[in-house]
Scaffold this active site. Structure first.
Site, PDB file in Angstrom:
ATOM      1  N   ASP A  12       0.805  -1.228   0.000  1.00 46.75           N
ATOM      2  CA  ASP A  12       0.000   0.000   0.000  1.00 46.75           C
ATOM      3  C   ASP A  12       0.838   1.278   0.000  1.00 46.75           C
ATOM      4  O   ASP A  12       0.440   2.295   0.560  1.00 46.75           O
ATOM      5  CB  ASP A  12      -0.979   0.017   1.199  1.00 46.75           C
ATOM      6  N   LYS A  15       1.759   2.050  -5.112  1.00 46.71           N
ATOM      7  CA  LYS A  15       2.373   1.501  -6.335  1.00 46.71           C
ATOM      8  C   LYS A  15       1.480   1.743  -7.553  1.00 46.71           C
ATOM      9  O   LYS A  15       1.963   2.112  -8.626  1.00 46.71           O
ATOM     10  CB  LYS A  15       2.613  -0.015  -6.167  1.00 46.71           C
ATOM     11  N   GLY A  39      -4.495  -4.514  -3.672  1.00 44.09           N
ATOM     12  CA  GLY A  39      -5.499  -3.489  -3.944  1.00 44.09           C
ATOM     13  C   GLY A  39      -4.748  -2.260  -4.376  1.00 44.09           C
ATOM     14  O   GLY A  39      -4.110  -1.606  -3.560  1.00 44.09           O
ATOM     15  N   HIS A  40      -4.755  -1.985  -5.669  1.00 41.10           N
ATOM     16  CA  HIS A  40      -3.972  -0.874  -6.207  1.00 41.10           C
ATOM     17  C   HIS A  40      -4.928   0.215  -6.678  1.00 41.10           C
ATOM     18  O   HIS A  40      -5.873  -0.070  -7.419  1.00 41.10           O
ATOM     19  CB  HIS A  40      -3.085  -1.343  -7.364  1.00 41.10           C
ATOM     20  N   THR A  41      -4.659   1.424  -6.242  1.00 40.36           N
ATOM     21  CA  THR A  41      -5.584   2.507  -6.543  1.00 40.36           C
ATOM     22  C   THR A  41      -5.005   3.463  -7.572  1.00 40.36           C
ATOM     23  O   THR A  41      -3.859   3.869  -7.459  1.00 40.36           O
ATOM     24  CB  THR A  41      -5.886   3.307  -5.254  1.00 40.36           C
ATOM     25  N   THR A 127      -5.607 -11.510   3.849  1.00 40.19           N
ATOM     26  CA  THR A 127      -6.770 -10.906   3.200  1.00 40.19           C
ATOM     27  C   THR A 127      -7.884 -11.937   2.998  1.00 40.19           C
ATOM     28  O   THR A 127      -8.945 -11.606   2.491  1.00 40.19           O
ATOM     29  CB  THR A 127      -6.370 -10.322   1.828  1.00 40.19           C
ATOM     30  N   GLN A 239       2.056  -6.048  -3.118  1.00 40.83           N
ATOM     31  CA  GLN A 239       2.555  -6.154  -1.742  1.00 40.83           C
ATOM     32  C   GLN A 239       3.850  -5.344  -1.566  1.00 40.83           C
ATOM     33  O   GLN A 239       4.022  -4.337  -2.221  1.00 40.83           O
ATOM     34  CB  GLN A 239       2.744  -7.626  -1.337  1.00 40.83           C
ATOM     35  N   THR A 254       3.207 -12.330   3.094  1.00 35.38           N
ATOM     36  CA  THR A 254       2.418 -12.967   2.049  1.00 35.38           C
ATOM     37  C   THR A 254       3.241 -14.145   1.522  1.00 35.38           C
ATOM     38  O   THR A 254       4.355 -14.414   2.008  1.00 35.38           O
ATOM     39  CB  THR A 254       2.010 -11.963   0.953  1.00 35.38           C
ATOM     40  N   GLY A 322     -10.935  -3.230   3.708  1.00 36.48           N
ATOM     41  CA  GLY A 322     -11.514  -2.103   4.440  1.00 36.48           C
ATOM     42  C   GLY A 322     -11.000  -1.974   5.869  1.00 36.48           C
ATOM     43  O   GLY A 322     -11.444  -1.105   6.622  1.00 36.48           O
ATOM     44  N   HIS A 351       2.740  10.270  -0.416  1.00 36.70           N
ATOM     45  CA  HIS A 351       2.032  10.692   0.798  1.00 36.70           C
ATOM     46  C   HIS A 351       2.756  11.781   1.582  1.00 36.70           C
ATOM     47  O   HIS A 351       2.581  11.890   2.804  1.00 36.70           O
ATOM     48  CB  HIS A 351       1.769   9.476   1.725  1.00 36.70           C
TER      49      HIS A 351
HETATM   50  P1  GDP Z   1      -0.804   0.201  -3.561  1.00 36.71           P
HETATM   51  O1  GDP Z   1      -1.373  -1.065  -3.059  1.00 36.71           O
HETATM   52  O2  GDP Z   1       0.655   0.301  -3.281  1.00 36.71           O
HETATM   53  O3  GDP Z   1      -1.117   0.484  -5.000  1.00 36.71           O
HETATM   54  O4  GDP Z   1      -1.478   1.352  -2.706  1.00 36.71           O
HETATM   55  P2  GDP Z   1      -3.040   1.466  -2.292  1.00 36.71           P
HETATM   56  O5  GDP Z   1      -3.817   1.892  -3.475  1.00 36.71           O
HETATM   57  O6  GDP Z   1      -3.496   0.268  -1.556  1.00 36.71           O
HETATM   58  O7  GDP Z   1      -2.971   2.601  -1.202  1.00 36.71           O
HETATM   59  C1  GDP Z   1      -2.501   3.878  -1.477  1.00 36.71           C
HETATM   60  C2  GDP Z   1      -3.611   4.907  -1.210  1.00 36.71           C
HETATM   61  O8  GDP Z   1      -3.041   6.184  -1.109  1.00 36.71           O
HETATM   62  C3  GDP Z   1      -4.621   4.996  -2.331  1.00 36.71           C
HETATM   63  O9  GDP Z   1      -5.854   5.399  -1.796  1.00 36.71           O
HETATM   64  C4  GDP Z   1      -4.019   6.069  -3.224  1.00 36.71           C
HETATM   65  O10 GDP Z   1      -4.992   6.726  -4.028  1.00 36.71           O
HETATM   66  C5  GDP Z   1      -3.453   7.004  -2.197  1.00 36.71           C
HETATM   67  N1  GDP Z   1      -2.245   7.728  -2.590  1.00 36.71           N
HETATM   68  C6  GDP Z   1      -1.216   7.331  -3.385  1.00 36.71           C
HETATM   69  N2  GDP Z   1      -0.243   8.267  -3.404  1.00 36.71           N
HETATM   70  C7  GDP Z   1      -0.661   9.262  -2.591  1.00 36.71           C
HETATM   71  C8  GDP Z   1      -0.076  10.495  -2.173  1.00 36.71           C
HETATM   72  O11 GDP Z   1       1.032  10.873  -2.536  1.00 36.71           O
HETATM   73  N3  GDP Z   1      -0.825  11.249  -1.304  1.00 36.71           N
HETATM   74  C9  GDP Z   1      -2.047  10.869  -0.863  1.00 36.71           C
HETATM   75  N4  GDP Z   1      -2.701  11.675  -0.020  1.00 36.71           N
HETATM   76  N5  GDP Z   1      -2.609   9.708  -1.230  1.00 36.71           N
HETATM   77  C10 GDP Z   1      -1.921   8.921  -2.077  1.00 36.71           C
HETATM   78  P1  IMO Z   2      -0.862  -4.274  -2.112  1.00 32.28           P
HETATM   79  O1  IMO Z   2      -0.451  -4.871  -3.428  1.00 32.28           O
HETATM   80  C1  IMO Z   2      -0.772  -4.559   2.234  1.00 32.28           C
HETATM   81  C2  IMO Z   2      -0.761  -8.633   3.919  1.00 32.28           C
HETATM   82  C3  IMO Z   2      -1.967  -9.097   4.694  1.00 32.28           C
HETATM   83  C4  IMO Z   2      -1.307 -10.058   5.665  1.00 32.28           C
HETATM   84  C5  IMO Z   2      -0.218 -10.709   4.813  1.00 32.28           C
HETATM   85  C6  IMO Z   2      -0.624 -12.045   4.193  1.00 32.28           C
HETATM   86  O2  IMO Z   2      -2.174  -3.577  -2.174  1.00 32.28           O
HETATM   87  O3  IMO Z   2       0.229  -3.450  -1.549  1.00 32.28           O
HETATM   88  P2  IMO Z   2      -2.196 -12.708   2.183  1.00 32.28           P
HETATM   89  O4  IMO Z   2      -3.660 -12.482   1.966  1.00 32.28           O
HETATM   90  O5  IMO Z   2      -1.315 -12.133   1.126  1.00 32.28           O
HETATM   91  O6  IMO Z   2      -1.855 -14.139   2.461  1.00 32.28           O
HETATM   92  O7  IMO Z   2      -1.880 -11.921   3.551  1.00 32.28           O
HETATM   93  O8  IMO Z   2       0.074  -9.775   3.784  1.00 32.28           O
HETATM   94  N1  IMO Z   2      -1.032  -8.120   2.564  1.00 32.28           N
HETATM   95  C7  IMO Z   2      -0.982  -6.829   2.195  1.00 32.28           C
HETATM   96  N2  IMO Z   2      -0.779  -5.720   2.920  1.00 32.28           N
HETATM   97  N3  IMO Z   2      -0.924  -4.468   0.904  1.00 32.28           N
HETATM   98  C8  IMO Z   2      -1.099  -5.573   0.160  1.00 32.28           C
HETATM   99  O9  IMO Z   2      -1.129  -5.556  -1.191  1.00 32.28           O
HETATM  100  C9  IMO Z   2      -1.183  -6.826   0.806  1.00 32.28           C
HETATM  101  N4  IMO Z   2      -1.364  -8.099   0.386  1.00 32.28           N
HETATM  102  C10 IMO Z   2      -1.252  -8.878   1.464  1.00 32.28           C
HETATM  103  O10 IMO Z   2      -2.612  -8.036   5.359  1.00 32.28           O
HETATM  104  O11 IMO Z   2      -0.652  -9.381   6.703  1.00 32.28           O
HETATM  105 MG    MG Z   3      -2.875  -1.714  -1.770  1.00 33.39          MG
END
Ligand code: GDP
Ligand code: IMO
Ligand code: MG
Length: 451
Positions: A12, A15, A39-41, A127, A239, A254, A322, A351
């Site tokens: 998170d 990426k 979960g990539h946003t 997850t 991850q 993971t 969530g 961030h």
């Molecule tokens: P990922 O799994 O690495 O792709 O990241 P996630 O999407 O799970 O979580 C990143 C969250 O932070 C998402 O809601 C993005 O839209 C948001 N985000 C990414 N870069 C920034 C940033 O520089 N600032 C802020 N405020 N939010 C960001």
């Molecule tokens: P992205 O790609 C953050 C964590 C889970 C748990 C451990 C194992 O969005 O960055 P799993 O379901 O993979 O067997 O869970 O890894 N985890 C993540 N934490 N971002 C993720 O993916 C994750 N994918 C798995 O919370 O601790």
């Molecule tokens: Mg994510």
């Protein structure tokens, strides 16, 4: 030419957003590990796309590949493709025939085992998507691959071997009565999740759709052809390094390799191909964690309010589940470890806006472990949990109009934030390529474009 995007911390890190920014110049975006635990946003023009399986390049209309290192739940994949189509996109996704299929019993087993482990504080807070059990079966040579879904005889033969074993495992080892399990997903209840005919019927149908839409490929050959044809391939890690099965905080990890080496084994291209390109580490300016285990820089006790505020400001709630994410200060030894494990050629720090408005910002420069100073992570998670952070303190930076900052460029970032960023880059030993100052595509300051 390739670019590999790797999470430098605990997942998170943002990426998806960086793949979207740099993906403008890519032709193909390939995932190499993980599954719908990710979960990539991507946020573009106010629309938020949350992607679990479809590579983030889809938002820009890039071809997506799920490499052989991925574990694929076809229900999630088709659901996501259909959702994106409803939003007006036309995702072109290819799936490696060597990738493994997540089967319904994997999800049940994931949840049941987590439950059992929680009695001994060993659960990883997964997850619940069946990721670990699917990789177990892959390594145990009893998995079902995407290519098998295209061949009904092979699919049935493999299911007839593996399903009774799993039923015995859940009933006899875990002592679970399936009819009493309150779990249902993708059209399966717990009983059907262990039924050969039910699985066969559904997965045969998935195979039919994969074939009809010509989605399956030999990923290595497909990607090599793209590169030979002069196309640019981006590898999208899921991850992060500290939840890598080998390099992470085992067992709270993971079951795959998010580190850059995974981009080779998980796609079918060699290390020379991946290493010939750039490897960009994605760093969140602080730490967030969904899941269990130690977290030395976690904001606790008198910093709990700060953690709550940061969680709210940063929207730190799991994209997949969530769950509220745990919040900590940046752990620099963790990022040094990541830079070495993947050989970062550059970093993106996201961030930075979320930390704005604080009087001071802390970063754990090193750890104190039994009187010794450590600049990288100890190898056991228990020892890591015993580490006392040695903090460096930075003067805070003001909250500003970040969209305007992003438009103006790096020099418009408040000076104290730049000091912090330059410290991180220096410590990690990789140049700063991008700075995230908000979730929107336009809210990234790009210093270097790898493509
Ligand atoms: P990922 O799994 O690495 O792709 O990241 P996630 O999407 O799970 O979580 C990143 C969250 O932070 C998402 O809601 C993005 O839209 C948001 N985000 C990414 N870069 C920034 C940033 O520089 N600032 C802020 N405020 N939010 C960001
Ligand atoms: P992205 O790609 C953050 C964590 C889970 C748990 C451990 C194992 O969005 O960055 P799993 O379901 O993979 O067997 O869970 O890894 N985890 C993540 N934490 N971002 C993720 O993916 C994750 N994918 C798995 O919370 O601790
Ligand atoms: Mg994510």
């Amino acid at each position: 030419m390739t670019v590999t995007i790797v999470g430098a911390q605990l997942g998170d890190e943002g990426k998806g957003g960086i793949v979207d920014v740099y993906g403008a110049a890519a032709d193909v975006v390939a995932r190499y590990q993980g599954g719908d635990n990710a979960g990539h946003t991507v946020v573009h023009e106010g629309e938020e796309y949350k992607l679990s399986l479809v590579p983030s390049g889809a938002v820009r209309g890039k071809v997506g590949v799920l490499g052989n290192g991925c574990v694929v739940n076809p229900a999630t994949l088709f659901g996501e493709i259909d959702d994106l189509r409803e939003k007006g996109l036309d995702p072109d996704v290819r799936v490696a025939e060597r990738a493994h299929a997540i089967l319904p019993f994997h999800r049940v087993l994931d949840n049941v085992e987590e439950d059992v482990k929680s009695d001994d504080d060993l659960s990883a807070g997964t997850t619940g998507r069946g990721i670990g059990p699917t990789y177990e079966d892959k390594v145990g040579r009893r998995g079902v691959r995407i290519g098998d879904l295209l061949d009904p005889d092979v699919l049935r033969r493999k299911l007839e071997y593996v399903v009774p074993q799993k039923r015995a495992l859940i009933e006899d080892v875990y002592g679970v009565t399936l009819s009493e399990v309150d779990l249902s997903f993708d059209g399966f209840d717990a009983e059907a999740a262990f039924d050969v005919d039910a699985i066969y019927e559904q997965y045969h149908e998935y195979g039919r759709r994969l074939a009809e839409e010509e989605m399956t490929v030999n990923a290595g050959a497909f990607l090599a052809d793209c590169i030979d044809g002069g196309e640019t391939v981006m590898f999208e890690g899921a991850q992060g390094t500290s939840i890598d099965i080998d390099h992470g905080i085992y067992p709270y990890v993971t079951s795959s390799n998010p580190t850059a080496g995974g981009a080779c084994t998980g796609t079918g291209l060699g290390p020379t191909v991946v290493g010939d390109g750039e490897v960009i580490g994605i760093v969140k300016a602080y730490l967030s964690r969904v899941g269990t285990g130690p977290l030395p820089t976690e904001m606790t006790d008198d910093e709990e309010t700060l953690a709550d505020e940061t969680r709210e400001r940063g929207g730190e709630f799991g994209t997949v589940t969530g769950r509220p994410r745990r919040i900590g200060w940046l752990d620099v030894p963790m990022v040094r470890h990541a830079a070495r494990a993947s050989g970062f050629t550059g970093i993106a720090v996201n961030h930075v806006d979320v930390l704005a408005g604080l009087d001071e910002v802390k970063a754990c420069h090193a750890y104190d472990l039994d009187g010794e100073t450590l600049e990288t992570m100890p190898t056991t998670t228990e020892r890591w949990g015993d580490c006392e952070p040695q903090y460096r303190t930075f003067e805070g930076w003001p909250d500003v109009d970040w969209t305007a900052v992003a438009e103006e460029g790096y020099d418009a970032i408040p000076g104290n934030a730049r000091d912090y960023l330059e410290y991180v880059s220096e410590e990690v030993g990789a140049p700063l390529y991008a700075v995230g100052v908000g979730p929107e595509r336009e809210e990234t300051v790009v210093l270097e474009s790898p493509l």
